[in-house]
Write a protein that holds these residues in place. Sequence first.
Motif, mmCIF file in Angstrom:
data_model
loop_
_atom_site.group_PDB
_atom_site.id
_atom_site.type_symbol
_atom_site.label_atom_id
_atom_site.label_comp_id
_atom_site.label_asym_id
_atom_site.label_seq_id
_atom_site.Cartn_x
_atom_site.Cartn_y
_atom_site.Cartn_z
ATOM 1 N N VAL A 85 9.470 -22.145 8.381
ATOM 2 C CA VAL A 85 10.852 -21.730 8.133
ATOM 3 C C VAL A 85 11.161 -20.363 8.737
ATOM 4 C CG1 VAL A 85 12.571 -21.236 6.350
ATOM 5 C CG2 VAL A 85 10.927 -23.093 6.012
ATOM 6 N N LEU A 86 10.217 -19.422 8.589
ATOM 7 C CA LEU A 86 10.465 -18.050 9.040
ATOM 8 C C LEU A 86 9.859 -17.764 10.408
ATOM 9 C CD1 LEU A 86 9.808 -16.232 5.630
ATOM 10 C CD2 LEU A 86 11.978 -17.122 6.540
ATOM 11 N N GLY A 87 8.960 -18.631 10.854
ATOM 12 C CA GLY A 87 8.405 -18.492 12.187
ATOM 13 C C GLY A 87 7.389 -17.381 12.345
ATOM 14 N N GLU A 88 6.817 -16.910 11.232
ATOM 15 C CA GLU A 88 5.828 -15.844 11.292
ATOM 16 C C GLU A 88 4.718 -16.127 10.288
ATOM 17 O OE1 GLU A 88 7.189 -11.840 11.243
ATOM 18 O OE2 GLU A 88 9.036 -12.281 12.345
ATOM 19 N N PRO A 89 3.507 -15.620 10.545
ATOM 20 C CA PRO A 89 2.401 -15.857 9.614
ATOM 21 C C PRO A 89 2.638 -15.148 8.282
ATOM 22 C CG PRO A 89 1.728 -14.347 11.336
ATOM 23 C CD PRO A 89 3.076 -14.870 11.740
ATOM 24 N N TRP A 90 2.296 -15.827 7.190
ATOM 25 C CA TRP A 90 2.543 -15.260 5.878
ATOM 26 C C TRP A 90 1.703 -14.009 5.634
ATOM 27 C CZ3 TRP A 90 5.843 -14.232 2.563
ATOM 28 C CH2 TRP A 90 5.507 -13.803 1.283
ATOM 29 N N SER A 91 0.504 -13.961 6.138
ATOM 30 C CA SER A 91 -0.338 -12.783 5.899
ATOM 31 C C SER A 91 0.358 -11.513 6.376
ATOM 32 C CB SER A 91 -1.686 -12.948 6.594
ATOM 33 O OG SER A 91 -1.502 -13.151 7.993
ATOM 34 N N ALA A 92 0.997 -11.580 7.535
ATOM 35 C CA ALA A 92 1.709 -10.402 8.056
ATOM 36 C C ALA A 92 2.956 -10.109 7.238
ATOM 37 C CB ALA A 92 2.074 -10.622 9.519
ATOM 38 N N LEU A 93 3.706 -11.159 6.882
ATOM 39 C CA LEU A 93 4.919 -10.952 6.095
ATOM 40 C C LEU A 93 4.599 -10.418 4.703
ATOM 41 C CD1 LEU A 93 7.012 -14.119 7.017
ATOM 42 C CD2 LEU A 93 7.450 -11.757 7.699
ATOM 43 N N HIS A 94 3.522 -10.916 4.103
ATOM 44 C CA HIS A 94 3.111 -10.428 2.796
ATOM 45 C C HIS A 94 2.839 -8.933 2.846
ATOM 46 C CE1 HIS A 94 0.257 -9.445 -0.435
ATOM 47 N NE2 HIS A 94 0.785 -10.445 -1.116
ATOM 48 N N ASP A 95 2.090 -8.509 3.852
ATOM 49 C CA ASP A 95 1.783 -7.080 3.967
ATOM 50 C C ASP A 95 3.032 -6.261 4.229
ATOM 51 O OD1 ASP A 95 -0.822 -7.738 3.521
ATOM 52 O OD2 ASP A 95 -1.466 -7.559 5.619
ATOM 53 N N GLU A 96 3.975 -6.814 4.981
ATOM 54 C CA GLU A 96 5.252 -6.132 5.210
ATOM 55 C C GLU A 96 5.991 -5.919 3.888
ATOM 56 O OE1 GLU A 96 8.118 -7.626 7.897
ATOM 57 O OE2 GLU A 96 6.691 -7.842 9.566
ATOM 58 N N CYS A 97 6.040 -6.979 3.070
ATOM 59 C CA CYS A 97 6.744 -6.886 1.788
ATOM 60 C C CYS A 97 6.122 -5.810 0.897
ATOM 61 C CB CYS A 97 6.713 -8.229 1.068
ATOM 62 S SG CYS A 97 7.716 -9.524 1.832
ATOM 63 N N VAL A 98 4.800 -5.808 0.809
ATOM 64 C CA VAL A 98 4.122 -4.814 -0.030
ATOM 65 C C VAL A 98 4.337 -3.413 0.521
ATOM 66 C CG1 VAL A 98 1.877 -4.048 -0.889
ATOM 67 C CG2 VAL A 98 2.431 -6.487 -0.856
ATOM 68 N N GLY A 99 4.277 -3.277 1.837
ATOM 69 C CA GLY A 99 4.539 -1.970 2.446
ATOM 70 C C GLY A 99 5.944 -1.482 2.167
ATOM 71 N N TYR A 100 6.906 -2.420 2.185
ATOM 72 C CA TYR A 100 8.289 -2.053 1.894
ATOM 73 C C TYR A 100 8.425 -1.557 0.450
ATOM 74 C CZ TYR A 100 13.314 -2.734 1.123
ATOM 75 O OH TYR A 100 14.646 -2.549 0.798
ATOM 76 N N VAL A 101 7.778 -2.263 -0.480
ATOM 77 C CA VAL A 101 7.829 -1.844 -1.891
ATOM 78 C C VAL A 101 7.296 -0.429 -2.029
ATOM 79 C CG1 VAL A 101 6.895 -2.277 -4.191
ATOM 80 C CG2 VAL A 101 7.650 -4.200 -2.790
ATOM 81 N N ARG A 102 6.170 -0.154 -1.441
ATOM 82 C CA ARG A 102 5.560 1.185 -1.549
ATOM 83 C C ARG A 102 6.448 2.240 -0.913
ATOM 84 N NH1 ARG A 102 0.525 0.658 -3.591
ATOM 85 N NH2 ARG A 102 -0.571 -1.353 -3.316
ATOM 86 N N ALA A 103 7.088 1.899 0.189
ATOM 87 C CA ALA A 103 7.949 2.875 0.858
ATOM 88 C C ALA A 103 9.183 3.203 0.018
ATOM 89 C CB ALA A 103 8.375 2.320 2.221
#
Length: 481
Positions: free
Chosen positions: A460-478
Amino acid sequence: MTDGQPGTDGRPVTDGTPVAATEEAGPADDAGSADDAGSIVEVEPDVQAEPAASAVPAAVGSERPSRRIGPLGVALAAVILLLACGLPAALVAGLVRAGDPPAPGASAAPPDDPATAAARRLGERMTAELARQSAALLGGDRAGFLAVAEPVAHPDLRRRYAALRALRVTAWQAGANGLPTPVEGRPGEWRLLVEFRYCFVTPDCRTSRVLTGTRWREGERPRLLAVEPSRSAETGTRPWEVSELAVAVGRRTLVATTPALRKELPGLLAQAEAAARVADTYAVGGRTPDRYRIFHAGRGEWQRWYGGGRPKWTGGYAVTVGGGHHEVVLNADGLVPGGVDDLLRHELTHAASLPERGYPGKGTWWLVEGLAEYAGADGEPIDRYAGLDEVRRLLGGWDGRLDSLSPADDAPADRVSGSYGVSYLAVRHLVDRFGPERLLAFFAAVVHERTPVDQAAERVLGEPWSALHDECVGYVRAVVG
């Protein structure tokens, strides 16, 4: 909030703001009419309703008949003639069956033993009484509704009748679930498990169901002695089974509470109608509920409705009741000024977005609650989100995995608020990256189709979940520094 399977528990209250709860979604087509908007119906159990003519059910799904009369048509014509001549129905049925060709490989079912046959006949008579009662309920005939029962059952039945009429019951079907069984130590008394199916407000909705025990006194016309509150493991006791209700109905919502809290109905209805407009935009596949059903519980009702026993931090929850419907319950003691609107948006979004059978499990809790929290925030700036302090505290002891965010029932309120906050921020990041439509498609793949998250992300999103998961967590911390 959601508890993940048939029901969902609600947000905790932190710094005066309830944390959201989840529920499940249902289908719907009827948006209501302008005449429905803002109308209020209050239950007055002691007022006798004017009897109306009993409704006669219309044929459902009828088709144009064939002009040709085949063997089946001849058989049916014969049945009608025999019945008209006064031949007993059981004998007629036997004659028709005798003329039918046997199914290949089928063997005749063994006849009932005398006790089973007697119980079956008694159950048929009980079911006939329930059918009369159902017709009376739909026809607004309280006297007819009570007529099938002994006086000892009348107080409870009067309250049930008043509550169901106030909820604008539009369908009510009662069917036996098994054969009646004798009540031990009470000669002549029997218990019958009954499945009730019902609709509110919308005439042609998919019916919700509730399984209930009933007690009867044996006779040619059995007499109803009691209707027990349902105690199903999935949903527990419905409000209309045990409480007097005051009800308000709007174009998209139905809001009910106890007579003691009826003064709050006009405000709650307006807030619910506004929340429904937001929730409708998160309906998966565009299948919005026909009406959002909301029950506002006082302290006692909070412990009784739908089984009670919710975590202490719960401010509201939603529970699936079948037919694609979810009923939302708000904790009156947990609501504070300014905290109702986002809680309603959150809960009604669960009702619009979740599948009937529940979501896959705790590993997807963050996505279910994050979407509801995102809807609850309704576009407000991030710095106005009430749970940021709790998110900051949670990060110190969290393992960094979104699939481990689901809080325990006995978790402290700040831990729960932090979990909701992280979920909200993760979903917000995905919306910022991919837009609301693709996020909802991702949600549908994971929650409705039960596609593993990594596969859904690629598809659906066209990207690997492992990378997107880390992006989401990084966004929360930021966001929380």
